[in-house]
Scaffold this active site. Structure first.
Site, short mmCIF file in Angstrom:
data_model
loop_
_atom_site.label_atom_id
_atom_site.label_comp_id
_atom_site.label_asym_id
_atom_site.label_seq_id
_atom_site.Cartn_x
_atom_site.Cartn_y
_atom_site.Cartn_z
N HIS A 192 5.66 10.12 0.98
CA HIS A 192 4.33 10.67 1.28
C HIS A 192 4.13 12.05 0.65
O HIS A 192 3.37 12.86 1.18
CB HIS A 192 4.10 10.77 2.79
CG HIS A 192 4.15 9.46 3.51
ND1 HIS A 192 3.59 9.26 4.76
CD2 HIS A 192 4.70 8.27 3.17
CE1 HIS A 192 3.78 8.00 5.14
NE2 HIS A 192 4.47 7.39 4.18
N ASP A 217 0.83 -1.21 0.00
CA ASP A 217 0.00 0.00 0.00
C ASP A 217 0.86 1.25 0.00
O ASP A 217 2.04 1.23 0.37
CB ASP A 217 -0.95 0.01 1.19
CG ASP A 217 -0.23 0.12 2.53
OD1 ASP A 217 0.72 -0.67 2.75
OD2 ASP A 217 -0.59 0.98 3.34
N GLU A 238 -0.08 -1.03 5.68
CA GLU A 238 0.96 -0.62 6.62
C GLU A 238 0.88 0.87 6.91
O GLU A 238 1.13 1.32 8.04
CB GLU A 238 2.34 -0.99 6.05
CG GLU A 238 3.50 -0.83 7.03
CD GLU A 238 4.16 0.53 6.99
OE1 GLU A 238 5.07 0.76 7.83
OE2 GLU A 238 3.79 1.38 6.15
N GLU A 239 0.55 1.65 5.88
CA GLU A 239 0.56 3.11 6.03
C GLU A 239 -0.51 3.63 6.98
O GLU A 239 -0.43 4.77 7.43
CB GLU A 239 0.40 3.77 4.66
CG GLU A 239 1.55 3.52 3.70
CD GLU A 239 2.84 4.20 4.11
OE1 GLU A 239 2.84 4.90 5.13
OE2 GLU A 239 3.86 4.03 3.41
#
Length: 409
Positions: free
Chosen positions: A382, A84, A177-178
């Site tokens: 990000h 992800d 995970e994020e």
């Protein structure tokens, strides 16, 4: 040697799949694109000739590869990467571009977005190298598709070199995970690794075995609305209470004014009106005792508001996320030393700094599987300014291969 062209093409193929996770998702994984990429990876592994490729009901992809040659009986080594991408910037459609032999100039991503060494001076460290950049509208997804690509290319190399000695390998590709749910449903009892690494770090050389203690805190404020012309002594404004809470001196440490091992209170989502407001925080610190005090400080601030406005005006909901892996790794530093030696044998000097964040490895370590974090090569995660030096990605794959092909200490 790892095939540079194949590795780059693999990375570009993976970032084209929209796998951005969503905190408000009510499924696991939180978005369907993650399963799409998992199925793509499973198909590629089968095409490489691997048997035992497994995708469980949650969507985790795992693979066990028996050891070969003199390392066949070595301890099983695990590797993790997550499919992800973060919800902090637009996630699709990703349109990567390769800047060949970067010369130190500004990189125009779009009409309004420029990746410049004036703002990101570390760009100059990659002069002469090929960089993968975005088009300025989305993140790139090197976090963690660089790690995914590195692991997949090492598996391809092993399939093409079946007689190359290597330890038994256990590979896992994880989800969400994020948003802090990466190994929430992962069954370690069926995963044969005796130690492992997440390939989820940033710049070349990162070797991380210390991270934050972390919690998510939701603070709700309950107000009393009325006409503002007749509000004196009657109105209780939830937005004002939220402001007073957030501006309290006890909560002044913020990501933008802290570094190294300093912790912070990070308000990342706010919504509300006079009647009700909600602020979501992430709270972080490397020291477990200081971390507990920070959570206690949030309760103290809430208590002060209750004293002023009334008992029911504010509630706190605390969700513990992960703990500092250092506490569990300090007695097993051979795992870290194995990574140090693998990096140095690939011409990479380890950069050992505490993670100002967390990884799946933090949770896995506390569940009993020692799991430091290795670099994958990406920069400016990000963000629409994210980029990936191809040489760094290649080094990540070489370090993984070296770990697999050398005995544990």
């Amino acid at each position: 040697m790892i095939d540079r062209t194949s590795l780059l093409e693999r990375f570009l193929r993976y970032v084209a799949v929209d796998t951005q996770s969503r905190e408000d998702g009510d499924t696991y994984p939180s978005t369907p694109g993650q399963r799409e990429l998992i199925q793509l990876l499973a198909g590629e592994l089968c095409d490489m000739g691997y048997s035992g490729v497994a995708v469980d009901g949650y969507g985790y992809l795992t693979l066990y590869v028996p050891g070969v040659g003199g390392l066949a009986q070595a301890p099983c080594i695990g590797f993790f990467a997550h499919v992800d991408t973060a919800p902090d910037a637009p996630g699709s459609p990703v349109k990567p571009r390769v800047v060949s032999a970067y010369g130190g100039e500004d990189i125009v991503l779009s009409e309004s977005m420029v990746l410049s060494p004036r703002e990101f001076p570390e760009l100059l460290e990659y002069r002469g190298q090929d960089l993968v950049v975005t088009d300025g509208n989305t993140l790139l997804g090197a976090d963690d598709k660089a790690g995914v690509a590195a692991l997949m290319e090492v598996l391809r190399w092993l399939s093409l070199n079946p007689n190359a000695p290597h330890a038994p390998l256990a590979i896992a590709f994880t989800l969400d995970e994020e948003i802090g749910r990466g190994v929430e449903h992962f069954d370690l009892s069926t995963f044969p690794a005796q130690y492992a690494y997440t390939v989820d770090g940033g710049r070349v050389g990162e070797l991380q075995w210390e991270c934050f203690n972390a919690a998510r805190v939701r603070v709700e404020f309950n107000g009393v609305p009325c006409h503002p012309g007749d509000a004196k002594g009657k109105m209780r404004n939830a937005l004002t209470m939220a402001r007073d809470f957030d501006c309290h001196p006890l909560l002044s440490a913020r990501p933008e004014n802290t570094s190294d091992r300093q912790g912070f209170f990070h308000p990342y989502h706010l919504e509300g009106c006079v009647a009700k407001a909600t602020v979501d925080y992430i709270v972080r610190h490397h020291d477990a005792e200081v971390f507990k005090q920070m959570l206690a400080d949030m309760q103290r601030v809430a208590d002060s508001l209750r004293t002023h406005y009334g008992e029911a005006v504010v509630t706190l909901e605390v969700e513990q996320q992960y703990r500092n892996m250092r506490e569990r790794l300090e007695g097993k530093m051979w795992v870290v030393e194995h990574a140090r030696q693998a990096m140095r044998s690939c011409g990479v000097e380890p950069i050992e700094q505490p993670i100002r964040g967390g990884t799946d490895g933090a949770v896995l370590t506390w569940r009993g599987l020692p799991c430091p974090n290795l670099f994958a090569g990406g920069m400016n995660f990000h963000s629409v300014y994210e980029y990936l030096p191809v040489e760094s990605l290649l080094k990540a794959a070489e370090v993984v291969r070296t770990l697999a092909c050398t005995p544990a200490l």
